[in-house]
Design a protein around this motif. Structure first.
Motif, PDB file in Angstrom:
ATOM      1  N   VAL A   1       0.721  -0.783  -0.156  1.00 40.83           N
ATOM      2  CA  VAL A   1       0.033   0.097   0.004  1.00 40.83           C
ATOM      3  C   VAL A   1       0.615   0.931   0.389  1.00 40.83           C
ATOM      4  N   ARG A   2       1.826   0.732  -0.194  1.00 41.88           N
ATOM      5  CA  ARG A   2       3.077   1.822  -0.004  1.00 41.88           C
ATOM      6  C   ARG A   2       2.601   3.172  -1.279  1.00 41.88           C
ATOM      7  N   GLY A   3       2.313   4.968  -0.826  1.00 40.03           N
ATOM      8  CA  GLY A   3       1.489   5.786  -1.946  1.00 40.03           C
ATOM      9  C   GLY A   3       0.451   5.799  -1.855  1.00 40.03           C
ATOM     10  N   ARG A   4      -0.017   5.011  -1.057  1.00 39.92           N
ATOM     11  CA  ARG A   4      -1.672   4.679  -1.615  1.00 39.92           C
ATOM     12  C   ARG A   4      -2.382   5.582  -0.607  1.00 39.92           C
ATOM     13  N   ARG A   5      -3.744   6.639  -1.110  1.00 41.13           N
ATOM     14  CA  ARG A   5      -4.088   6.981  -0.093  1.00 41.13           C
ATOM     15  C   ARG A   5      -5.668   5.821   0.243  1.00 41.13           C
ATOM     16  N   ILE A   6      -6.002   5.938   0.940  1.00 42.84           N
ATOM     17  CA  ILE A   6      -6.975   4.530   2.015  1.00 42.84           C
ATOM     18  C   ILE A   6      -7.630   5.649   3.182  1.00 42.84           C
ATOM     19  N   LEU A   7      -8.660   5.285   2.823  1.00 40.98           N
ATOM     20  CA  LEU A   7     -10.201   5.599   3.305  1.00 40.98           C
ATOM     21  C   LEU A   7     -10.600   4.411   4.712  1.00 40.98           C
ATOM     22  N   ASP A   8     -10.083   4.248   5.914  1.00 46.06           N
ATOM     23  CA  ASP A   8     -10.277   3.508   7.370  1.00 46.06           C
ATOM     24  C   ASP A   8     -11.858   4.029   7.588  1.00 46.06           C
ATOM     25  N   ALA A   9     -12.814   3.047   6.926  1.00 50.59           N
ATOM     26  CA  ALA A   9     -14.430   3.551   7.062  1.00 50.59           C
ATOM     27  C   ALA A   9     -14.556   2.524   8.559  1.00 50.59           C
ATOM     28  N   GLY A  10     -15.114   3.362   9.499  1.00 50.54           N
ATOM     29  CA  GLY A  10     -15.699   2.541  10.653  1.00 50.54           C
ATOM     30  C   GLY A  10     -14.403   2.431  11.239  1.00 50.54           C
ATOM     31  N   CYS A  11     -12.939   3.509  11.455  1.00 51.56           N
ATOM     32  CA  CYS A  11     -12.006   3.029  11.907  1.00 51.56           C
ATOM     33  C   CYS A  11     -11.230   2.831  13.524  1.00 51.56           C
ATOM     34  N   GLY A  12     -12.759   3.029  14.539  1.00 54.24           N
ATOM     35  CA  GLY A  12     -12.549   3.128  15.838  1.00 54.24           C
ATOM     36  C   GLY A  12     -11.678   3.386  16.268  1.00 54.24           C
ATOM     37  N   SER A  13     -10.634   2.760  17.363  1.00 56.13           N
ATOM     38  CA  SER A  13      -9.646   4.014  17.814  1.00 56.13           C
ATOM     39  C   SER A  13      -8.536   3.644  17.006  1.00 56.13           C
ATOM     40  N   GLY A  14      -8.196   2.830  15.975  1.00 54.88           N
ATOM     41  CA  GLY A  14      -7.038   3.572  15.189  1.00 54.88           C
ATOM     42  C   GLY A  14      -6.163   2.436  14.323  1.00 54.88           C
ATOM     43  N   PRO A  15      -6.301   0.814  15.038  1.00 58.31           N
ATOM     44  CA  PRO A  15      -5.314   0.253  14.871  1.00 58.31           C
ATOM     45  C   PRO A  15      -4.831  -0.487  12.828  1.00 58.31           C
ATOM     46  N   LEU A  16      -6.166  -0.431  12.340  1.00 61.49           N
ATOM     47  CA  LEU A  16      -5.911  -0.463  11.291  1.00 61.49           C
ATOM     48  C   LEU A  16      -5.587   0.872  10.447  1.00 61.49           C
ATOM     49  N   SER A  17      -5.597   1.815  11.465  1.00 63.76           N
ATOM     50  CA  SER A  17      -5.000   3.127  10.134  1.00 63.76           C
ATOM     51  C   SER A  17      -3.547   2.873  10.279  1.00 63.76           C
ATOM     52  N   ALA A  18      -3.412   2.116  11.736  1.00 61.73           N
ATOM     53  CA  ALA A  18      -2.065   2.647  12.219  1.00 61.73           C
ATOM     54  C   ALA A  18      -1.088   2.039  11.135  1.00 61.73           C
ATOM     55  N   ALA A  19      -1.381   0.343  11.515  1.00 61.46           N
ATOM     56  CA  ALA A  19      -0.781  -0.316  10.732  1.00 61.46           C
ATOM     57  C   ALA A  19      -0.450  -0.339   8.886  1.00 61.46           C
ATOM     58  N   LEU A  20      -1.702   0.138   8.758  1.00 61.57           N
ATOM     59  CA  LEU A  20      -1.639   0.422   7.175  1.00 61.57           C
ATOM     60  C   LEU A  20      -0.435   2.268   6.698  1.00 61.57           C
ATOM     61  N   ARG A  21      -0.964   2.799   7.723  1.00 68.63           N
ATOM     62  CA  ARG A  21       0.412   3.698   7.794  1.00 68.63           C
ATOM     63  C   ARG A  21       1.573   3.897   7.568  1.00 68.63           C
ATOM     64  N   ALA A  22       1.391   2.147   8.578  1.00 67.95           N
ATOM     65  CA  ALA A  22       3.202   1.982   8.832  1.00 67.95           C
ATOM     66  C   ALA A  22       3.892   1.426   7.805  1.00 67.95           C
ATOM     67  N   LYS A  23       3.028   0.894   6.894  1.00 71.91           N
ATOM     68  CA  LYS A  23       3.525   0.167   5.707  1.00 71.91           C
ATOM     69  C   LYS A  23       3.722   1.046   4.491  1.00 71.91           C
ATOM     70  N   GLY A  24       3.570   2.637   4.637  1.00 67.21           N
ATOM     71  CA  GLY A  24       3.856   3.652   4.078  1.00 67.21           C
ATOM     72  C   GLY A  24       2.246   3.926   2.549  1.00 67.21           C
ATOM     73  N   ALA A  25       1.372   3.921   4.131  1.00 71.20           N
ATOM     74  CA  ALA A  25       0.158   4.269   2.910  1.00 71.20           C
ATOM     75  C   ALA A  25      -0.445   6.045   3.287  1.00 71.20           C
TER      76      ALA A  25
ATOM     77  N   ASP B   1      -7.884   5.705  -2.974  1.00 68.33           N
ATOM     78  CA  ASP B   1      -7.143   4.381  -4.066  1.00 68.33           C
ATOM     79  C   ASP B   1      -7.827   3.312  -3.295  1.00 68.33           C
ATOM     80  N   ASP B   2      -7.761   2.915  -2.096  1.00 70.05           N
ATOM     81  CA  ASP B   2      -8.235   1.641  -1.215  1.00 70.05           C
ATOM     82  C   ASP B   2      -9.486   1.829  -0.358  1.00 70.05           C
ATOM     83  N   VAL B   3     -10.642   1.831  -0.130  1.00 70.89           N
ATOM     84  CA  VAL B   3     -11.195   1.539   1.092  1.00 70.89           C
ATOM     85  C   VAL B   3     -11.077   0.554   1.836  1.00 70.89           C
ATOM     86  N   VAL B   4     -10.982   0.467   3.183  1.00 65.77           N
ATOM     87  CA  VAL B   4     -10.848  -0.545   4.415  1.00 65.77           C
ATOM     88  C   VAL B   4     -12.176   0.085   5.576  1.00 65.77           C
ATOM     89  N   ALA B   5     -12.877  -1.531   5.192  1.00 67.89           N
ATOM     90  CA  ALA B   5     -13.775  -1.645   6.218  1.00 67.89           C
ATOM     91  C   ALA B   5     -14.018  -3.124   7.215  1.00 67.89           C
TER      92      ALA B   5
END
Length: 231
Positions: free
Chosen positions: A38-62, A104-108
């Motif tokens: 996901v490096r460089g991809r713009r991702i929307l975390d729909a229903g992100c909660g407290s952000g664990p998936l957002s943090a993991a995606l960001r750590a991978k370069g999103a 580019d992507d949405v995660v739900a």
């Protein structure tokens, strides 16, 4: 229960989410595997909660934007991701505050099964995706409802509630069961094509004490995962 009811037990849910079998060692690893590079991809975390998936995606370069209907969850996400994080209080059942074709992507992650109607939410998620973008999502596996409630009508859209103990606190969550064909029909009606369906085992690094004692090697059923492509 509405999603904003998470305000009442946001801290307990977030603490449970960090290290339990279902979220930390099953759902989140599979969402990340399906997302891939996901490096460089713009991702929307729909229903992100407290952000664990957002943090993991960001750590991978999103480049990650998140939203949740629970203000308390969004506050926890900002604590995790930083005060300058792009996270919003927004409801998936209403128009989203994002431009057309912005992502580019949405995660739900474990979101849609809280909603009775999927048509509006799926239309909004498709709207904010670029053409050919991906919607990567997880829901409670519909077979679980048939196993847990064998006398119920599997083929009916059905509202049901279950209680859980989270960080020592008992909470009730309310879901909408829909059969597999209704799930697929909703995706098609919204203009998505199913690219991948996944029924994974837990992560290989799952601590043995978290696994059910009678679990056969590799056999596990809890959530159902999809990668959808927008037309």
């Amino acid at each position: 229960m509405t999603t904003s009811d998470y305000d009442r037990f946001a801290n307990a849910y977030s603490a449970e989410n960090e290290s339990n079998l279902f979220n930390a060692y099953y759902e989140r690893p599979e969402m990340l595997r399906l997302a891939g590079d996901v490096r460089g991809r713009r991702i929307l975390d729909a229903g992100c909660g407290s952000g664990p998936l957002s943090a993991a995606l960001r750590a991978k370069g999103a480049v990650v934007t998140g939203f949740d209907a629970s203000a308390a969850m969004v506050d926890l996400a900002r604590q995790r991701l930083g005060e300058d994080a792009d996270v919003h209080v927004a409801d998936l059942s209403a128009p989203l505050p994002f431009a057309d074709a912005e992502f580019d992507d949405v995660v739900a992650s474990l979101v849609l099964h809280y909603l009775e109607d999927w048509s509006g939410p799926l239309a909004e998620l498709r709207r904010v995706l670029k053409p050919g973008g991906r919607l990567i999502l997880s829901v409670i596996h519909p077979a679980i409802y048939a196993i847990a409630y064998p006398k119920a009508d599997y083929f009916a859209l059905t509202k049901y509630s279950e209680d859980y103990v989270m960080d020592g606190q008992t909470v009730w969550l309310t879901y909408w069961h829909r059969p597999l064909h209704a799930i697929a029909d909703a995706f098609a009606a919204a203009g998505f094509r199913i690219a991948t369906i996944s029924e994974p085992p837990p992560s290989p690094d799952t601590p043995a004490e978290l696994l059910p004692p009678d679990m056969n090697s590799g056999s596990f059923m809890c959530f159902l995962f999809f990668v959808l492509e927008s037309a």
